[in-house]
Write a protein that holds these residues in place. Structure first.
Motif, mmCIF file in Angstrom:
data_model
loop_
_atom_site.group_PDB
_atom_site.id
_atom_site.type_symbol
_atom_site.label_atom_id
_atom_site.label_comp_id
_atom_site.label_asym_id
_atom_site.label_seq_id
_atom_site.Cartn_x
_atom_site.Cartn_y
_atom_site.Cartn_z
ATOM 1 N N SER A 2 0.824 -1.198 0.000
ATOM 2 C CA SER A 2 0.000 0.000 0.000
ATOM 3 C C SER A 2 0.860 1.251 0.000
ATOM 4 O O SER A 2 1.983 1.269 0.500
ATOM 5 N N GLY A 3 0.302 2.282 -0.558
ATOM 6 C CA GLY A 3 0.965 3.572 -0.553
ATOM 7 C C GLY A 3 0.523 4.408 0.624
ATOM 8 O O GLY A 3 0.268 3.901 1.716
ATOM 9 N N ALA A 69 -3.771 5.107 -3.477
ATOM 10 C CA ALA A 69 -2.938 4.684 -2.354
ATOM 11 C C ALA A 69 -2.964 3.172 -2.189
ATOM 12 O O ALA A 69 -1.936 2.542 -1.894
ATOM 13 N N MET A 70 -4.121 2.558 -2.376
ATOM 14 C CA MET A 70 -4.212 1.097 -2.293
ATOM 15 C C MET A 70 -3.364 0.423 -3.373
ATOM 16 O O MET A 70 -2.890 -0.703 -3.193
ATOM 17 N N ALA A 102 -10.416 -2.153 4.000
ATOM 18 C CA ALA A 102 -8.961 -2.054 3.798
ATOM 19 C C ALA A 102 -8.493 -0.602 3.789
ATOM 20 O O ALA A 102 -7.336 -0.317 4.124
ATOM 21 N N TRP A 103 -9.374 0.339 3.424
ATOM 22 C CA TRP A 103 -8.969 1.747 3.405
ATOM 23 C C TRP A 103 -8.606 2.246 4.801
ATOM 24 O O TRP A 103 -7.809 3.170 4.939
ATOM 25 N N ARG A 104 -9.165 1.639 5.831
ATOM 26 C CA ARG A 104 -8.915 2.111 7.193
ATOM 27 C C ARG A 104 -7.481 1.837 7.652
ATOM 28 O O ARG A 104 -7.016 2.445 8.616
ATOM 29 N N ASP A 105 -6.800 0.915 6.969
ATOM 30 C CA ASP A 105 -5.428 0.566 7.360
ATOM 31 C C ASP A 105 -4.372 1.314 6.562
ATOM 32 O O ASP A 105 -3.173 1.090 6.736
#
Length: 249
Positions: A2-3, A69-70, A102-105
């Motif tokens: 991830s970015g 970012a993902m 997954a966005w929360r990480d």
């Protein structure tokens, strides 16, 4: 892998008011996302992709940043001023809350900037030296009745008030409504600062008393600061100094 996302404030206009933290994030970015005039303030360079979009697609911008970012990109989402003040930081976190788990990480950071409100206040002196509030007069994301109520309550509480987005071609009447409420509630001659395009070559400062304030004195590049009943004016050659004493009776 991830970015990352940095939600960054570019300040009110002058490049000297961009913080070193934001400058570093921009130097390390693979992608910059934002409203068209804000992205235009970022210099193009090899390895950097600029994504400019209209001002009414904030959630779409936020989702685009999170998707990049993902995919491993290092994204800077730019706003003018501070990204947490009527700007993109809230949109990014709203997208995170309602998006894939997954966005929360993701590595998401908010990088503060100098707001138009603080830049304008500094040019004039210290009109926000005591309790104050900020109200966005745009009705794009909230009903006019909510704006009217908040203006009235802020005036009744005797806050100094900083008004963002006072007047545009598409909504020329909202600022006049706000001035009418202020005159009705305050019934005095407290100073009103019209600070346009602060920190740019087009900067102008104009101070009038509340009864003399008119809607046409402001546009979307103008920050309007209305003093409290305690705000003082110090006359001098040129624009006066304004300040609100830190003590209250």
């Amino acid at each position: 892998m991830s970015g990352s996302i940095a939600v960054a404030g570019l300040g009110p206009g002058d490049a000297a008011l961009v913080t070193p933290e934001v400058a570093t994030a921009l130097a390390d970015a693979t992608d910059v996302i934002g409203y068209i005039p804000y992205v235009a303030r970022v210099a193009a360079r090899p390895g950097l992709t600029l994504h400019a979009s209209d001002n009414r697609v904030e959630l779409d911008r936020a989702r685009h940043a999170l998707q990049l970012a993902m995919a491993g990109r290092h994204v800077v989402v730019v706003s003018s001023g501070d990204p947490g003040v009527f700007a993109m930081a809230a949109a990014v976190f709203e997208a995170v809350e309602h998006g894939p788990p997954a966005w929360r990480d993701l590595d998401i950071r908010v990088l503060p900037g100098i707001t138009a409100m603080l830049a304008a206040a500094a040019r004039a002196g210290a009109p926000l030296g005591h309790d104050f509030c900020a109200i966005n007069l745009s009705d794009n994301l909230k009903p006019q009745a909510v704006i009217d109520r908040r203006v009235r309550l802020a005036a009744e509480a005797d806050f100094a008030i900083a008004f963002y987005n006072p007047r545009s071609r598409s909504r020329p009447d909202g600022f006049g409504r706000a001035l009418g409420i202020l005159r009705d509630v305050c019934a005095d001659e407290r100073p009103v600062l019209f600070a346009r395009a602060v920190s740019t070559p087009e900067e102008t400062l104009h101070v009038v008393r509340l009864p003399d304030a008119r809607p046409e004195m402001a546009d979307m590049r103008t920050m309007v600061i209305v003093g409290s009943s305690a705000t003082r004016t110090i006359a001098r050659s040129g624009a006066p100094f304004l300040y609100t004493p830190r003590s209250a009776a």
